[in-house]
Design a protein around this motif. Sequence first.
Motif, mmCIF file in Angstrom:
data_model
loop_
_atom_site.group_PDB
_atom_site.id
_atom_site.type_symbol
_atom_site.label_atom_id
_atom_site.label_comp_id
_atom_site.label_asym_id
_atom_site.label_seq_id
_atom_site.Cartn_x
_atom_site.Cartn_y
_atom_site.Cartn_z
ATOM 1 N N ALA A 87 0.811 -1.220 0.000
ATOM 2 C CA ALA A 87 0.000 0.000 0.000
ATOM 3 C C ALA A 87 0.842 1.267 0.000
ATOM 4 O O ALA A 87 0.363 2.337 -0.379
ATOM 5 C CB ALA A 87 -0.940 0.006 1.201
ATOM 6 N N ARG A 88 2.103 1.175 0.403
ATOM 7 C CA ARG A 88 2.969 2.364 0.395
ATOM 8 C C ARG A 88 3.255 2.840 -1.026
ATOM 9 O O ARG A 88 3.716 3.957 -1.220
ATOM 10 C CB ARG A 88 4.283 2.074 1.120
ATOM 11 C CG ARG A 88 4.159 1.842 2.608
ATOM 12 C CD ARG A 88 3.867 3.139 3.391
ATOM 13 N NE ARG A 88 2.500 3.589 3.245
ATOM 14 C CZ ARG A 88 1.448 3.061 3.901
ATOM 15 N NH1 ARG A 88 1.625 2.049 4.723
ATOM 16 N NH2 ARG A 88 0.242 3.525 3.711
ATOM 17 N N TRP A 89 2.966 1.999 -2.019
ATOM 18 C CA TRP A 89 3.144 2.440 -3.409
ATOM 19 C C TRP A 89 2.029 3.379 -3.853
ATOM 20 O O TRP A 89 2.160 4.043 -4.881
ATOM 21 C CB TRP A 89 3.208 1.239 -4.360
ATOM 22 C CG TRP A 89 4.554 0.569 -4.408
ATOM 23 C CD1 TRP A 89 4.878 -0.668 -3.941
ATOM 24 C CD2 TRP A 89 5.760 1.108 -4.947
ATOM 25 N NE1 TRP A 89 6.205 -0.940 -4.155
ATOM 26 C CE2 TRP A 89 6.778 0.144 -4.775
ATOM 27 C CE3 TRP A 89 6.094 2.312 -5.559
ATOM 28 C CZ2 TRP A 89 8.091 0.338 -5.191
ATOM 29 C CZ3 TRP A 89 7.399 2.518 -5.972
ATOM 30 C CH2 TRP A 89 8.378 1.541 -5.789
ATOM 31 N N TYR A 90 0.939 3.435 -3.100
ATOM 32 C CA TYR A 90 -0.168 4.291 -3.541
ATOM 33 C C TYR A 90 -0.838 5.076 -2.416
ATOM 34 O O TYR A 90 -1.760 5.852 -2.674
ATOM 35 C CB TYR A 90 -1.230 3.467 -4.281
ATOM 36 C CG TYR A 90 -1.824 2.330 -3.485
ATOM 37 C CD1 TYR A 90 -2.879 2.535 -2.599
ATOM 38 C CD2 TYR A 90 -1.349 1.030 -3.632
ATOM 39 C CE1 TYR A 90 -3.425 1.494 -1.871
ATOM 40 C CE2 TYR A 90 -1.886 -0.025 -2.914
ATOM 41 C CZ TYR A 90 -2.929 0.215 -2.039
ATOM 42 O OH TYR A 90 -3.468 -0.823 -1.318
ATOM 43 N N SER A 91 -0.395 4.913 -1.180
ATOM 44 C CA SER A 91 -1.038 5.634 -0.085
ATOM 45 C C SER A 91 -0.003 6.212 0.868
ATOM 46 O O SER A 91 1.123 5.715 0.990
ATOM 47 C CB SER A 91 -2.003 4.721 0.673
ATOM 48 O OG SER A 91 -1.309 3.621 1.240
ATOM 49 N N CYS B 226 -1.131 9.617 6.924
ATOM 50 C CA CYS B 226 -2.599 9.658 7.030
ATOM 51 C C CYS B 226 -3.258 8.399 6.481
ATOM 52 O O CYS B 226 -4.449 8.178 6.694
ATOM 53 C CB CYS B 226 -3.152 10.890 6.319
ATOM 54 S SG CYS B 226 -3.015 10.829 4.506
ATOM 55 N N GLU B 227 -2.495 7.582 5.747
ATOM 56 C CA GLU B 227 -2.945 6.309 5.180
ATOM 57 C C GLU B 227 -4.023 6.471 4.100
ATOM 58 O O GLU B 227 -4.627 5.485 3.689
ATOM 59 C CB GLU B 227 -3.434 5.352 6.276
ATOM 60 C CG GLU B 227 -2.329 4.980 7.264
ATOM 61 C CD GLU B 227 -2.765 3.937 8.268
ATOM 62 O OE1 GLU B 227 -3.975 3.632 8.326
ATOM 63 O OE2 GLU B 227 -1.909 3.409 8.985
ATOM 64 N N GLN B 228 -4.249 7.687 3.637
ATOM 65 C CA GLN B 228 -5.167 7.895 2.529
ATOM 66 C C GLN B 228 -4.417 7.760 1.208
ATOM 67 O O GLN B 228 -3.223 8.019 1.128
ATOM 68 C CB GLN B 228 -5.817 9.279 2.612
ATOM 69 C CG GLN B 228 -6.637 9.488 3.862
ATOM 70 C CD GLN B 228 -7.885 8.626 3.912
ATOM 71 O OE1 GLN B 228 -8.258 8.022 2.908
ATOM 72 N NE2 GLN B 228 -8.520 8.557 5.062
ATOM 73 N N GLN B 229 -5.146 7.366 0.177
ATOM 74 C CA GLN B 229 -4.506 7.157 -1.117
ATOM 75 C C GLN B 229 -4.116 8.484 -1.761
ATOM 76 O O GLN B 229 -4.823 9.480 -1.639
ATOM 77 C CB GLN B 229 -5.448 6.401 -2.056
ATOM 78 C CG GLN B 229 -5.723 4.973 -1.614
ATOM 79 C CD GLN B 229 -6.519 4.187 -2.638
ATOM 80 O OE1 GLN B 229 -6.629 4.582 -3.789
ATOM 81 N NE2 GLN B 229 -7.083 3.068 -2.216
ATOM 82 N N TYR B 230 -2.957 8.483 -2.425
ATOM 83 C CA TYR B 230 -2.560 9.633 -3.224
ATOM 84 C C TYR B 230 -3.484 9.746 -4.426
ATOM 85 O O TYR B 230 -4.123 8.778 -4.827
ATOM 86 C CB TYR B 230 -1.113 9.484 -3.702
ATOM 87 C CG TYR B 230 -0.099 9.566 -2.587
ATOM 88 C CD1 TYR B 230 0.198 10.780 -1.986
ATOM 89 C CD2 TYR B 230 0.548 8.422 -2.124
ATOM 90 C CE1 TYR B 230 1.125 10.864 -0.957
ATOM 91 C CE2 TYR B 230 1.467 8.499 -1.087
ATOM 92 C CZ TYR B 230 1.751 9.718 -0.508
ATOM 93 O OH TYR B 230 2.653 9.791 0.517
#
Length: 377
Positions: A144-148, A152-156
């Motif tokens: 998930a670190r590739w897209y969030s 804040c753990e929200q998606q980019y």
Amino acid sequence: MILTQCAACATNLGLTLGKKCGRCSTRYCGPECQKQHWEEGGHDQLCKPTKKAGGAEQYNANTRYTEAVAAAVQKCAEDTKGQTCYICTQALHWKTKEGLVRMCACRGTAGFAHVSCLAEQAKILWAEVEENNLGAKARKERWARWYSCGLCEQQYHGVVDCALGWACWKTYVGRPERDSPRMNAIRQLSNGLGAAGHHKDALSVQETQFSIERRLGAPEAALLNTQENLAGTYGELGRHEQALLMQRGVYSGRMKLYGEEHANTLLAATNLAMSLLGLQRFEEVKALLRKTMPIARRVLGENSFDMLTMRRLYARALCTADTTLDDTREAVNTLEDTERTARRVYGGAHPLTGALEEQLQVSRAVLHAREGMRQPT
């Protein structure tokens, strides 16, 4: 995008047709195009650096990544003035000299970073998964670190999501086709391209991905995911009938595979509602969402992205040329509440918040006009 065209004439070669340069693997229809590209297209100058970079696909990924990072930094320039990266603590990246980005739900001075730092962090976390053979939960959280955002753990979203998509693809493009990081990277790239509005490029990537998955015998769940992305891209490109047909199949497939209360099925319902809206089939939208919104509220929560999106789509189906004044009032009330929630959860810069605000303004104008028509003379 993934290279499936002749470098000289742009003919679609799929995944297997044509021939490749023996040095750098650049693809061509045949010897005539290869010769022309060498003599007139500049391949004589590009062949050596392309080979040095790891071949045509890797060279293309590296180049597009650099372009995507520059676009993301430029887009975020005003918002990131005077800030530093929360990972390396510098304003300019020590090696690439790139500026900062932030397109998440962080507030204040949090969440600013370099795309290179975000990519390196994600790369390290995934390497630990592979090295230590971690389980499914850890794999999901670390990928998930590739897209969030790690804070804040929200998606980019937008151009930052696109830049990270290219970062992910250039990291894993050299892996074997069957490696899960490579397949996940294709998906991340297509999502990022779509988030930045590059829908034609996203379609090319998704069609290539779907072809690879079918050839390799991917599980049904993976095929449904790719078809769902394809349907969304068809809709963005105005191919609404094709989008609706495919999205109906995805929704039906998810119902059989997971049941009506699974998050993936609810996502398919949301996307099906979008496809129906694209064809102005408003009654079907309302019927579908009246059925699924109570389930989504219970399973996903009132503040979840999909729940907020469902409410936005429902309000859109309520506020049409043929609906009643009461329906229009309900649409405005729904949008006011949903926009407040989205602003609180995701921030004012998030695309969902912006879409809600714009739709609310239109719905208020429609309501004002209809109420004016009802005033006694």
